[in-house]
Design a protein around this motif. Structure first.
Motif, mmCIF file in Angstrom:
data_model
loop_
_atom_site.group_PDB
_atom_site.id
_atom_site.type_symbol
_atom_site.label_atom_id
_atom_site.label_comp_id
_atom_site.label_asym_id
_atom_site.label_seq_id
_atom_site.Cartn_x
_atom_site.Cartn_y
_atom_site.Cartn_z
ATOM 1 N N PHE A 44 0.831 -1.244 0.068
ATOM 2 C CA PHE A 44 -0.500 0.350 0.001
ATOM 3 C C PHE A 44 0.473 1.748 0.348
ATOM 4 O O PHE A 44 0.558 2.340 -1.057
ATOM 5 N N ALA A 45 2.585 0.966 1.447
ATOM 6 C CA ALA A 45 2.977 2.383 0.696
ATOM 7 C C ALA A 45 3.243 2.359 -0.213
ATOM 8 O O ALA A 45 3.590 3.516 -0.713
ATOM 9 N N ALA A 46 3.990 1.359 -0.799
ATOM 10 C CA ALA A 46 4.650 1.656 -2.486
ATOM 11 C C ALA A 46 3.248 2.136 -3.608
ATOM 12 O O ALA A 46 4.117 2.510 -4.394
ATOM 13 N N VAL A 47 1.964 1.545 -3.386
ATOM 14 C CA VAL A 47 1.769 2.576 -4.190
ATOM 15 C C VAL A 47 1.787 3.443 -4.309
ATOM 16 O O VAL A 47 0.728 3.960 -4.953
ATOM 17 N N SER A 48 1.475 3.652 -2.759
ATOM 18 C CA SER A 48 0.839 4.997 -3.493
ATOM 19 C C SER A 48 1.907 6.815 -2.773
ATOM 20 O O SER A 48 2.196 7.808 -3.065
#
Length: 718
Positions: A44-48
């Protein structure tokens, strides 16, 4: 140092996801409804993470908890200040992190600027999102703080802003704006939140209402100057920020000193009903929240103004007790030299010309009648025509040796001066200790202008607010059980930090029921109804000169902390009986009204106002239907009743039918007449909430109360 970790906080139906891997300080990736299945938080952090784009910085900046220009952020910064003209651009790096399921804490340092930062994010049991930030000067020279903001990201789907403006006698007037790229900012420079202040700055889906549409809002819990803004950057971030508005030199941190920014609290909801309920639930969970029934209150201001006459006031008290009043409050005019609003403020001694035997005769009479006694003060203010001003002119807030422009013929005291603070504490403590007084109406009748120390010339708004808090705290410590109302020209000082020390707010000096419908609706986005003073005014409003019937005046006020602001000493027998009946209706429903969920229906016809309170367990509800003007349709359309259990069955009937408009229409209405016959209609909560019932035909500016009660009965399918 910390390890790279993603944190998920959840409580009260709310989730917050924090990414601590960002450069500088952590960032909030998500704030909204509780996440049950999150998948990989690292993913989730990576895609944000933002993408590098042409014309941009090599390392795209993030919207962190305290956004900093030193990491490339070019929107509104989270912190500004300087050290003797230098160290303008702090560059904080996170040093420690601790977290639980509901709380995230961090510390950060900037050795070059000589600054330390502490912050906390907390999800309360009500689902509110609270942020706190504290800055410490760890350098060797003074550091001036210009601004610290708490930042709350909102979804990219937000397309509309809601806030409120207003004036004396018309607080909390709603206004909406399209949310576009750029900054929309609201500020108060009035020394108090102000009559034009917005309690909440909200951003949500286009056309969000009370019943639907995702919306997020933020409140600044501070009783002085403040700032709220919503911003959408060209790179797509959208956020709301809140903090104190600091004047030049107000916060200069000496080495080792700290500045704690005011609490900022965020709520969200699918509609404003859900959003506001989180604030109400939070207030009701406080240890200081009033636990007993809110006493029905009579305030003498519009009854007698400055005409303090013992015989007249005892007659008013007699009638008040007879109709069911439980608290009698003596307003302005009891102290030395106070025959009008031009003199006397600051001289807090009982005027023996008006009260030759002191206040004991009226207090004893009120107490003998079984009512509590309350008294009006305006401690922070002074009339130039007063002994106090003549003795201590340097106690008055002023700049450059001149008094600021006057308002209501009064100036403001500098409570940051220890001697002034001690004088007020001594005088109020003396009055309270010498009399049986259960309640103070604490007024603040002007905005602050040029609010500087007479000797230093430095702005003193911040220090006066903290001194006010200390004064309130000390009076409550010395007088356990004392209740205090926050009044400031009506609703000029309404915030959750003043409510942490007081027991209700005076919602507005205007008691015209049509004006109050709007004022109370939007004040209620933040404030629980039992903390909002709602009074029945006289037949003709003193502020608008409009005339209204008792059912409209009474039903508009019935949901809050009920009271009377009206000279009832010479009412006719029937008028007195009708008023007593309305007070009895409030007492019958009081426990539900002051513990249940407040709801407003989004009616397509703006002339039709439907609002109510639903018991926490869904067992019963009381609604008011008001026709504020003539309706475009005739007869009017349906009225719906939101907030009920959709799977339960309910009866629907007029509440206290004899008090409502006779017949409630020009011709019989089936469900209404059936209820009067004792055979009320039985409908599901789903039908009542989504379809509703035919509205009674009312004349404009009329209102009826409707009660809904859960039943186990089922209608015959035939």
């Amino acid at each position: 140092m910390h390890s790279s970790t993603i944190f998920h906080l959840t409580n009260g139906g709310t989730s917050v996801v924090v990414d601590s891997t960002t450069a500088g300080l952590p960032a909030i990736l998500y704030w909204g409804s509780a996440l049950e299945e999150t998948g990989s938080l690292d993913d989730f952090a990576a895609v944000s993470r933002p993408q590098r784009v042409s014309g941009g910085l090599d390392s795209p900046p993030r919207l962190t908890l305290v956004p900093q220009e030193s990491f490339g952020w070019q929107g509104t910064p989270g912190i500004t200040g300087h050290r003797d003209g230098g160290a303008h651009f702090a560059r904080f790096a996170t040093t420690t992190i601790s977290a639980s399921g509901t709380e995230f804490r961090f510390t950060a340092e900037d050795p070059h600027s000589g600054l330390g930062l502490e912050g906390s994010l907390v999800l309360t049991d009500a689902g509110l999102f609270r942020q706190r930030v504290q800055l410490t000067n760890v350098g060797d020279t003074p550091y001036e703080v210009s601004s610290i903001l708490a930042v709350f990201p909102v979804p990219s789907t937000a397309g509309e802003i809601l806030d409120t403006t207003g004036r004396h006698l018309r607080e909390r007037s709603p206004q909406r704006h399209t949310l576009t790229t750029g900054t929309y900012r609201r500020e108060s420079r009035r020394g108090r939140p102000g009559l034009d202040a917005t309690l909440l700055l909200a951003a949500g889906e286009a056309a969000f209402g009370f019943e639907s549409g995702m919306v997020h809002a933020v409140h600044s819990a501070w009783s002085g100057n403040h700032q709220l803004l919503v911003e959408r950057t060209p790179s797509g971030e959208t956020f709301i920020a809140a903090g104190e508005l600091l004047l030049s030199q107000e916060i200069v941190l000496q080495p080792g000193d700290s500045y704690a920014a005011p609490d900022a609290l965020g709520s969200w909801g699918n509609g404003l009903n859900e959003l506001s309920q989180r604030f109400h639930q939070e207030q009701r969970s406080r240890p200081s929240h009033p636990q007993r029934d809110r006493p029905v209150t009579l305030n003498t201001w519009e009854a007698v103004y400055f005409d303090h006459n013992l015989q007249r006031l005892t007659q008013l008290a007699d009638r008040a007790a007879a109709v069911g009043i439980e608290r009698f409050v003596l307003d302005d005019g009891w102290f030395k030299g106070r025959r009008d609003d031009t003199a006397g403020l600051g001289d807090w001694f009982v005027d023996d010309n008006v009260w030759p035997d002191g206040l004991a005769p009226i207090i004893d009479h009120v107490r003998t009648l079984g009512m509590e006694f309350g008294l009006w003060f305006e401690p922070e203010m002074v009339n130039p025509d007063s002994d106090l001003a003549r003795l201590h002119p340097d106690w008055i807030l002023q700049a450059d040796g001149r008094l600021p422009p006057s308002a209501r013929q009064q100036q403001a005291l500098n409570l940051a001066i220890p001697e002034a603070w001690e004088y007020l504490l001594d005088r109020m403590d003396s009055i309270l200790s010498g009399h049986d007084i259960a309640y103070i109406k604490w007024d603040h009748n002007r905005d602050l202008v040029e609010a500087a120390g007479a000797i230093s010339g430095v702005p003193e708004v911040h220090r006066n607010v903290t001194a006010l808090y200390r004064l309130l705290d000390e009076l409550k410590r010395r007088h356990p059980g004392l209740e205090i109302e926050s009044c400031a020209s009506g609703g000029g000082r309404v915030d959750l930090e003043i409510l942490a020390r007081t027991d209700r707010i005076w919602t507005s000096d205007c008691i015209d029921p049509l004006e109050r419908l709007v004022i109370q609706k939007y004040t209620g986005l933040l404030v629980a109804p039992e903390l909002m003073g709602m009074h029945i005014g006289g037949p003709v409003s003193h502020s608008t000169h409009r005339a209204h019937s008792l059912p409209l005046r009474a039903s508009t006020a019935v949901f809050g902390h009920y009271g009377v602001e009206w000279d009832i000493s010479e009412l006719e027998e029937q008028e007195s009986a009708d008023l007593a009946a309305w007070i009895a209706v409030h007492k019958e429903w009081r426990s539900l009204l002051h513990s249940g969920r407040v709801v407003h229906a989004d009616q397509p016809d703006p002339a039709m106002d439907v609002r109510g309170t639903v018991a926490g367990d869904g067992s019963a509800a009381l609604y008011a239907y008001t026709l504020t003007a003539s309706s475009a349709s005739y007869p009017p359309g349906r009225i719906r009743f939101p907030g009920l259990d959709p799977t339960a069955l309910y009866t629907i009937a007029p509440a206290a039918a004899a008090l409502n408009h006779p017949g409630a229409g020009q011709s019989p209405l089936d469900w209404y007449q059936a209820a009067l016959r004792g055979t009320p209609a039985v409908l599901s909560g789903r039908l009542l909430g989504s379809v509703g019932v035919q509205a009674p035909v009312l004349f404009p500016e009329q209102s009826i109360l409707i009660e809904v009660r859960r039943t186990s009965a089922r209608k015959d399918p035939s």
